[in-house]
Motif scaffolding. Structure first.
Motif, PDB file in Angstrom:
ATOM      1  N   ILE A 148       6.973  -1.815  -3.736  1.00  0.00           N
ATOM      2  CA  ILE A 148       5.783  -2.663  -3.597  1.00  0.00           C
ATOM      3  C   ILE A 148       4.800  -2.032  -2.621  1.00  0.00           C
ATOM      4  O   ILE A 148       3.593  -1.949  -2.882  1.00  0.00           O
ATOM      5  N   ILE A 149       5.346  -1.571  -1.463  1.00  0.00           N
ATOM      6  CA  ILE A 149       4.466  -0.943  -0.465  1.00  0.00           C
ATOM      7  C   ILE A 149       3.820   0.300  -1.056  1.00  0.00           C
ATOM      8  O   ILE A 149       2.605   0.503  -0.931  1.00  0.00           O
ATOM      9  N   GLY A 150       4.632   1.103  -1.735  1.00  0.00           N
ATOM     10  CA  GLY A 150       4.118   2.331  -2.342  1.00  0.00           C
ATOM     11  C   GLY A 150       3.061   2.046  -3.387  1.00  0.00           C
ATOM     12  O   GLY A 150       2.029   2.715  -3.449  1.00  0.00           O
ATOM     13  N   GLY A 151       3.311   1.034  -4.208  1.00  0.00           N
ATOM     14  CA  GLY A 151       2.352   0.702  -5.248  1.00  0.00           C
ATOM     15  C   GLY A 151       1.034   0.219  -4.673  1.00  0.00           C
ATOM     16  O   GLY A 151      -0.039   0.560  -5.170  1.00  0.00           O
ATOM     17  N   THR A 152       1.134  -0.572  -3.596  1.00  0.00           N
ATOM     18  CA  THR A 152      -0.096  -1.091  -2.992  1.00  0.00           C
ATOM     19  C   THR A 152      -0.898   0.031  -2.357  1.00  0.00           C
ATOM     20  O   THR A 152      -2.118   0.137  -2.562  1.00  0.00           O
ATOM     21  N   ILE A 153      -0.207   0.861  -1.566  1.00  0.00           N
ATOM     22  CA  ILE A 153      -0.919   1.953  -0.897  1.00  0.00           C
ATOM     23  C   ILE A 153      -1.508   2.920  -1.924  1.00  0.00           C
ATOM     24  O   ILE A 153      -2.670   3.341  -1.815  1.00  0.00           O
ATOM     25  N   ALA A 154      -0.713   3.238  -2.938  1.00  0.00           N
ATOM     26  CA  ALA A 154      -1.220   4.119  -3.991  1.00  0.00           C
ATOM     27  C   ALA A 154      -2.427   3.487  -4.666  1.00  0.00           C
ATOM     28  O   ALA A 154      -3.398   4.170  -5.007  1.00  0.00           O
ATOM     29  N   GLY A 155      -2.358   2.180  -4.836  1.00  0.00           N
ATOM     30  CA  GLY A 155      -3.479   1.488  -5.472  1.00  0.00           C
ATOM     31  C   GLY A 155      -4.736   1.545  -4.620  1.00  0.00           C
ATOM     32  O   GLY A 155      -5.828   1.834  -5.123  1.00  0.00           O
ATOM     33  N   VAL A 156      -4.569   1.310  -3.315  1.00  0.00           N
ATOM     34  CA  VAL A 156      -5.735   1.336  -2.425  1.00  0.00           C
ATOM     35  C   VAL A 156      -6.360   2.726  -2.396  1.00  0.00           C
ATOM     36  O   VAL A 156      -7.572   2.890  -2.558  1.00  0.00           O
ATOM     37  N   VAL A 157      -5.511   3.721  -2.219  1.00  0.00           N
ATOM     38  CA  VAL A 157      -6.015   5.101  -2.128  1.00  0.00           C
ATOM     39  C   VAL A 157      -6.694   5.518  -3.427  1.00  0.00           C
ATOM     40  O   VAL A 157      -7.778   6.110  -3.424  1.00  0.00           O
ATOM     41  N   SER A 158      -6.080   5.159  -4.555  1.00  0.00           N
ATOM     42  CA  SER A 158      -6.686   5.559  -5.831  1.00  0.00           C
ATOM     43  C   SER A 158      -7.962   4.780  -6.113  1.00  0.00           C
ATOM     44  O   SER A 158      -8.860   5.263  -6.788  1.00  0.00           O
ATOM     45  N   ASP A 159      -8.040   3.553  -5.567  1.00  0.00           N
ATOM     46  CA  ASP A 159      -9.306   2.816  -5.681  1.00  0.00           C
ATOM     47  C   ASP A 159     -10.410   3.552  -4.935  1.00  0.00           C
ATOM     48  O   ASP A 159     -11.533   3.689  -5.417  1.00  0.00           O
ATOM     49  N   LEU A 160     -10.066   4.021  -3.714  1.00  0.00           N
ATOM     50  CA  LEU A 160     -11.066   4.711  -2.904  1.00  0.00           C
ATOM     51  C   LEU A 160     -11.483   6.027  -3.541  1.00  0.00           C
ATOM     52  O   LEU A 160     -12.652   6.387  -3.532  1.00  0.00           O
ATOM     53  N   CYS A 161     -10.492   6.745  -4.085  1.00  0.00           N
ATOM     54  CA  CYS A 161     -10.804   8.025  -4.717  1.00  0.00           C
ATOM     55  C   CYS A 161     -11.430   7.842  -6.090  1.00  0.00           C
ATOM     56  O   CYS A 161     -11.907   8.794  -6.688  1.00  0.00           O
ATOM     57  N   LYS A 162     -11.340   6.642  -6.590  1.00  0.00           N
ATOM     58  CA  LYS A 162     -11.796   6.312  -7.937  1.00  0.00           C
ATOM     59  C   LYS A 162     -11.051   7.087  -9.013  1.00  0.00           C
ATOM     60  O   LYS A 162     -11.512   7.167 -10.153  1.00  0.00           O
ATOM     61  N   HIS A 163      -9.939   7.662  -8.666  1.00  0.00           N
ATOM     62  CA  HIS A 163      -9.129   8.374  -9.654  1.00  0.00           C
ATOM     63  C   HIS A 163      -7.667   8.099  -9.368  1.00  0.00           C
ATOM     64  O   HIS A 163      -7.265   8.023  -8.212  1.00  0.00           O
ATOM     65  N   ARG A 164      -6.879   7.965 -10.425  1.00  0.00           N
ATOM     66  CA  ARG A 164      -5.475   7.575 -10.234  1.00  0.00           C
ATOM     67  C   ARG A 164      -4.518   8.756 -10.215  1.00  0.00           C
ATOM     68  O   ARG A 164      -3.610   8.801  -9.411  1.00  0.00           O
TER      69      ARG A 164
END
Lengths: 521, 234
Positions: A342-358
């Motif tokens: 869950i923590i990994g998914g959230t952090i990955a989600g936030v970072v990829s939101d900022l980078c605008k790329h997944r």
């Protein structure tokens, strides 16, 4: 009234979260009552002091299986058939969810799954009708019906949460599966003393109630309540649109739907809308499959879910076999994997939101998970160390899995050729998760084979190889995204890293292309 | 001939033909109360083991029963001597005194086949004498000492099979001796169901009502706040 997040968002989040949690709790019930069920199906086993335990009716009457080994094999068969029907159902449910009202599909899925679980666990026990074929048939139906859950809830979330905040929100929201597992474990342990049939009664009736609530309370798209998302990600109540002109035939089985034109057009002026009618069909399976990124992410998810599911499932066996842990303790430690995920998914989600790329976030995390697996495979049986490493592994593997199955699926269903078309979300999510489930099913067969023939170390090596294959599948997308990002930034030795403005874009692109081609040469 | 006269003649002939013992078998067919059994007239002149035991232990001898006054008004029958009582079946006479019977003598009776189940419940029995053609119920492992004479076979000191065999019953159950030579694993108090797996009762009614009510309430609440605003665009 312009708002980024409305009360609708809150309720949609909570309702879809709980809906999928209830699905998972009902699913988990089966795993947790396995030992009790196999006792109810078999006669008593004789130990050294007793030949046959008397009285017969109390101890030896049931003969569905002659011993617990046979019962265990059958329970494994049930697991496998469930996975297969779940995978098949995912492909179908995605398509169905896009063509029919998602709320109704989800409510129907919840209620009928609850009914089939009730039949499986309660009715067959209360009438004492024990038959292998009936059990398998009912469980296959359950698998097909449970598959309505994920595509519809992800699609609904995708409708409400746009591209910009999707990573964070869906990352947090992906906790619903783990929460469901914990909920299910708790529910089962609280009523298992009364009999395993009451465990099934408890979880299936909660699921049924949830389906009822979904039917009356879920708003599946913002357009249902007249909200439209503009380019800033804000939701506007479309007062100035003559909504009576909209032909919104959501309840029809008709595939051809006429909808209003895209939001930007409406925002700008009061055009005669009837001239701008856009035919939006729900896309076909092949069209969905051929969308950019769908095949690659689906394959990668197949490999990833294999590791994710097998690791989660076989971990207790590994811990008991290698370190002689107690079964209950080994079960508990899986929670750390979930937490890490869950923590990994959230952090990955936030970072990829900022980078605008997944993909730029996915690939590094996958690469890091390989050493994490290696370290875990060689770790000792000390609880605290094990739990920590478990969390780390879960962070990388589970985190990426959450990202792909939720945020990335929603992205894939709303990109380029079908932007603005909401009728592809569920189909794409179904394809990605369905392929993932096929991978998980294969893993369920392969892991015990590898373990018995080659041992647990080989299982870990197998996992590492599979993660590598996952990375390979996502790599093309990763490269493409790197290129896009690179072209948006310039680096000058005197100024440093700078984002290119839109005006400079054309000039500098040409220059950087030239320099790039010079570099390559 | 008149029907009543005919039946009377048949009765007379029947009574004349039946030997004296058969009239007594009518008695055995009737339901015995403990008083009946104890005061029955049986052909057993010899001094019995029961009489000796009764006198020795200062217990009340009543007919051919030996009784123990456990409470001021209650008398437990701890021994009964049924020799020569012309019994073909022992179930009836001893059915009311199973749990307390220590001594039972039933030799010199024209008994039919005796089954082990006839002795069901006689877990306190320490002295059992049977006609010599029979075996001790439960066989030689159920009794400490078996003595065979011309007149009878005497089974002495019933063995507690649960402790001798060191029986471990499955979880939630305990070993229970039910008859000479028989024991079983019964559910501990509070446990029930197949293999004693279940304990307690799920509050089904309260649960269903609670769930139904909360589902309806939440649905109404959500409908009011959410779906009421849905525009039906047709």
């Amino acid at each position: 009234m312009r708002r980024k997040v409305t009360f609708y968002h809150l309720f949609v989040f909570i309702l879809t979260f709980l809906s999928y949690s209830f699905f998972h709790a009902a699913r988990k019930t089966f795993s947790n009552v396995k030992s009790t069920i196999s006792e109810e199906w078999t006669p008593t086993f004789n130990n050294e002091t007793v030949n046959t335990t008397k009285p017969y009716a109390l101890w030896n009457k049931r003969h569905l299986f002659e011993n617990d080994k046979d019962a265990e094999i059958f329970l494994g068969v049930l697991d496998a058939t469930f996975l297969i029907s779940y995978a098949v159902g995912l492909y179908i449910s995605g398509m169905v969810g896009d063509r029919l009202d998602m709320r109704k599909v989800l409510a129907f899925g919840m209620c009928s799954s609850a009914l089939s679980i009730f039949i499986f666990g309660c009715v067959l026990e209360w009438v004492h009708f024990y038959n292998k074929y009936v059990y398998v048939t009912v469980w296959v139906c359950n698998g097909l019906l449970q598959s309505t859950g994920w595509p519809t809830v992800v699609a609904v979330m995708g409708n409400w949460f746009g591209h910009t905040s999707r990573g964070l929100v869906l990352g947090l929201w992906s906790a619903c599966a783990s929460v469901g597992n914990i909920m299910g474990a708790f529910m089962v342990s609280s009523v298992l003393d009364y009999g395993y049939d009451y465990a099934f009664l408890f979880t299936s009736s909660i699921l049924f109630g949830g389906g009822f609530i979904i039917l009356f309370g879920l708003v599946s798209t913002p357009t249902e309540v007249g909200l439209k998302e503009n380019s800033n990600g804000e939701f506007i109540k479309s007062y100035n649109i003559d909504t009576s002109r909209t032909t919104f035939i959501q309840d029809d089985a008709d595939v051809d739907l006429t909808d209003q034109a895209d939001a930007p057009l409406i925002e700008d002026s009061d055009i005669d809308i009837s001239e701008v009618k856009v035919e939006i069909k729900a896309i076909s399976f092949c069209q969905a499959l051929l969308l950019p990124g769908v095949i690659l992410y689906s394959l990668s998810y197949a490999f990833l879910k294999l590791v994710n599911y097998s690791f989660f499932f076989w971990l207790p066996f590994y811990l008991v076999a290698s370190f002689n842990w107690k079964a209950t303790l080994a079960d508990q430690i899986s929670i750390w994997y979930d937490v890490g995920g869950i923590i990994g998914g959230t952090i990955a989600g936030v970072v990829s939101d900022l980078c605008k790329h997944r993909a730029v976030v996915v690939v590094p995390m996958l690469i890091l998970s390989i050493p994490a697996l290696f370290v875990y495979g060689n770790s000792s049986g000390v609880y605290s160390m094990n739990a920590f490493l478990m969390g780390v592994t879960g962070f990388f593997i589970g985190g990426v899995a959450n990202l792909i199955s939720a945020a990335i699926s929603a992205d894939l269903g709303q990109q380029g050729p079908i932007k603005g078309n909401n009728k592809a979300l569920a189909t794409v999510t179904g394809i990605v998760d369905g392929t993932g489930s096929v991978g998980a099913a294969i893993g369920q067969i392969l892991v015990p084979v590898i373990q018995t023939k080659l041992g647990w170390k080989s299982v870990f090596i197998f996992f590492m190889i599979t993660i590598f294959l996952t990375t390979v599948c996502v790599f093309p997308i990763f490269i493409r995204e790197i290129r896009t990002i690179k072209s948006q930034f310039t680096y000058r030795w005197n100024i440093g890293l700078q984002r290119k403005s839109l005006l400079e874009d054309n000039n500098i692109e040409q220059i950087s292309d030239q320099t790039e081609s010079e570099d390559i040469q | 001939m008149d029907f009543p006269i005919l039946t009377l003649k048949i009765c007379v002939v029947f009574l004349a033909l039946t030997p004296a013992e058969n009239t007594q078998s009518w008695d055995t067919a009737r339901k015995f109360s403990s008083e009946n059994v104890c005061s029955r007239i049986c052909k057993n002149e010899n001094v019995s083991f029961l009489q000796l035991y009764c006198v020795e232990n200062d217990l009340e001898l009543d007919g051919h029963c030996c009784k123990n006054r456990t409470k001021p008004v209650a008398l437990d029958i701890i021994g009964i001597d049924l020799r020569g009582c012309n019994l073909s079946d022992i179930k009836e006479p001893i059915s009311s005194m199973l749990s307390t019977l220590i001594i039972l003598s039933i030799e010199e009776n024209p008994l039919n086949q005796l089954k082990d189940s006839d002795f069901h419940g006689l877990t306190e029995m320490r002295y059992l004498s049977l006609p010599p053609t029979f075996q001790c119920p439960g066989g030689s492992e159920a009794w400490s000492y078996i003595n065979k004479t011309n007149m009878s076979i005497i089974c002495n000191n019933q063995v507690d099979l649960c402790s001798v065999h060191n029986v471990t019953c499955p979880s939630n159950s305990f070993c229970n001796n039910t008859a000479p030579g028989l024991y079983e694993c019964d559910c501990k108090p509070g446990y029930y169901g197949y293999k004693c797996l279940r304990k307690g009762n799920f509050p089904t009614v309260q649960f269903s009502i609670g769930l139904a009510v909360s589902t309806v309430v939440i649905s109404i609440f959500l409908w009011i706040f959410q779906r009421r605003h849905v525009k039906k665009n047709l």
